[in-house]
Scaffold this active site. Structure first.
Site, short mmCIF file in Angstrom:
data_model
loop_
_atom_site.label_atom_id
_atom_site.label_comp_id
_atom_site.label_asym_id
_atom_site.label_seq_id
_atom_site.Cartn_x
_atom_site.Cartn_y
_atom_site.Cartn_z
N HIS A 72 -29.77 32.43 -26.88
CA HIS A 72 -30.59 31.44 -26.17
C HIS A 72 -32.09 31.73 -26.30
O HIS A 72 -32.90 30.93 -25.80
CB HIS A 72 -30.22 31.40 -24.68
CG HIS A 72 -29.03 30.54 -24.37
ND1 HIS A 72 -27.75 30.86 -24.76
CD2 HIS A 72 -28.93 29.34 -23.74
CE1 HIS A 72 -26.92 29.91 -24.36
NE2 HIS A 72 -27.61 28.98 -23.75
N GLU A 88 -13.53 47.95 -8.85
CA GLU A 88 -12.15 48.38 -9.16
C GLU A 88 -12.13 49.56 -10.13
O GLU A 88 -11.20 49.71 -10.92
CB GLU A 88 -11.34 47.21 -9.74
CG GLU A 88 -10.16 46.87 -8.91
CD GLU A 88 -10.41 45.70 -7.97
OE1 GLU A 88 -9.45 45.05 -7.67
OE2 GLU A 88 -11.54 45.46 -7.51
#
Ligand SMILES: Cc1cc2nc3c(=O)[nH]c(=O)nc-3n(C[C@H](O)[C@H](O)[C@H](O)COP(=O)(O)OP(=O)(O)OC[C@H]3O[C@@H](n4cnc5c(N)ncnc54)[C@H](O)[C@@H]3O)c2cc1C
Length: 402
Positions: free
Chosen positions: A357, A382
């Site tokens: 981009h 996690e």
């Protein structure tokens, strides 16, 4: 038992994924930017998710859920995360809580909580981390002590609790035997009930305070909070599995739940990587440099090729871990691999999409800016990538012991 390793879906899985994809395209993607920039809980989206049954995907039908397997669940999580990982975050801790109840809960606990969890009437959080620890779970300091009336009094501070304010239940791991050696034998999982939305709990839940939500880089909309337990009293029947079966068994219960949690975070990595790939494919064909679309420059094609390969590999690893678990086989190693690879793939694809981009990637006008702030969470939650490597290494050596 043979376990499928491809990405084929059953007819039911196809229908559910199409439904969730349509929901993501119509409800999540057009609204994510608003809720992200305001850091506001996406209540209308969550209400629709309740109607679609998305809070009860894995909860058995007898308790009002859909009774689907982990494989279907990770497919759904990929679709939701393609829209916005905060949406999957709202479901994730709830999913872990329902897994804990289904696997370890007493019949009374299942009857009491699962039907209301399946409908989304109440939502669950889960809490291991504290201000001074995250990876080293056995170092938990928050403690519970049994009072003369049989109730357990919890004292201590928890950190980084996703859904910490709006949840009604927190599956919280605390120390119940300070003398235990090894330390993990002295930890218990309590189902701490609370008033959703209350910063200062009162009545039966007095002694639990939820400080203002933590300000974060990304992963906005879903609240991350501390929880301060100061004389909070929990009845013995709220020990996961009941007092007799569950006291000092919390560590093993939580580690089991983290295994499915890792497959879930891996699916979030796949979803965000997939979205980054889609955005890169589109932008690279629209943007021109040196007289042609940048997609016609080989250097950009190489980036797209690497991204697509990573997305597919991450998806396969994630489905493999989920399918093994569904087949009742060991999946600890595979869940660790999937979490490690897919979260790193998520970060890498998002960064490549950002580069494609050019300057616009740095602008809030483009979706990639949000993905760039969201993706790093998956490297941490996690279990960090370092911890995944430790898990994978340990399991490898266990399986191949000479
Ligand atoms: C937005 C967000 C939401 C979260 N939601 C929840 C939630 O709902 N419930 C919950 O309980 N927790 C939650 N967490 C906490 C998360 O699980 C922890 O941040 C994570 O486990 C890492 O722990 P830590 O931050 O204490 O880092 P530490 O454990 O202090 O680690 C710091 C660094 O040291 C490395 N490290 C640690 N030990 C070792 C080792 N033995 N060898 C090599 N390297 C090591 C780590 O990989 C990391 O790079 C959330 C975190 C975030 C940011």
């Amino acid at each position: 038992m043979a376990v499928a390793t491809d990405i084929e879906k059953t007819d039911e899985q196809k229908a559910i994924c199409e439904m969730v994809r349509q929901f993501t395209d119509e409800q999540i993607l057009p609204n994510a930017e608003h809720y992200d920039s305001a850091d506001e809980f996406p209540e209308p989206i969550v209400e629709q998710m309740k109607e679609l049954g998305l809070f009860g995907v894995t909860i058995p039908e007898e308790y009002g859920g859909m009774g689907l397997d982990l494989t279907t669940y990770v497919m759904i999580v990929e679709e939701l995360s393609r829209g916005w990982i905060s949406i999957s975050g709202i479901v994730n801790t709830h999913f872990i809580g329902s897994y804990l109840l289904m696997k370890f809960g007493s019949d009374e606990q299942k009857q009491k909580y699962l039907p209301r969890m399946a409908s989304g009437e109440i939502r669950a959080a889960f809490s291991l981390s504290e201000p001074e620890l995250g990876s080293d779970v056995q170092a938990i300091k928050t403690s519970a002590r049994k009072g003369e009336d049989g109730r357990w009094e919890i004292n201590g501070q928890k950190m980084w609790v996703t859904n910490g304010l709006l949840s009604s239940l927190v599956f919280v791991l605390v120390k119940t035997d300070p003398e235990a050696d090894p330390r993990h034998r002295g930890l218990t999982c309590f189902i701490a009930e609370k008033e959703p939305g209350a910063s200062e709990n009162t009545g039966d839940y007095a002694g639990l305070t939820v400080p203002p939500k933590i300000k974060k880089l990304g992963y906005k909309g879903v609240e991350s909070t501390e929880l301060v337990f100061d004389g909070y009293r929990c009845p013995p029947e709220n020990i996961l599995g009941g007092e007799e079966a569950g006291l000092n068994k919390g560590f093993a219960q939580m580690m089991d739940a983290l295994e499915v949690g890792r497959a879930n975070v891996a699916a979030r990595g796949v979803g965000i990587a997939q979205r980054a790939l889609e955005l890169a494919l589109r932008y690279s064909q629209e943007r021109k440099a040196f007289g042609k679309p940048i997609s016609e420059h080989q250097a950009i094609q190489f980036k797209l090729a690497d991204m697509a390969t990573q997305v597919q590999a991450a998806r396969l690893l994630t489905l493999r871990a989920a399918r093994l678990k569904d087949a009742g086989e060991r999946s600890d190693l595979e869940a660790g691999m999937a979490k490690l690879f897919a979260s790193e793939a998520g970060r890498s694809c998002v960064e490549e999409c950002f580069r494609i981009h050019g300057g616009y990637g740095y602008s809030k006008e483009y979706e990639i800016e949000r993905l760039y702030r969201d993706a790093p969470l998956l490297l941490i939650g996690e279990g960090t990538s370092e911890i995944q490597r430790m898990v994978i290494g340990r399991k490898l050596l266990q399986r191949h012991k000479i």
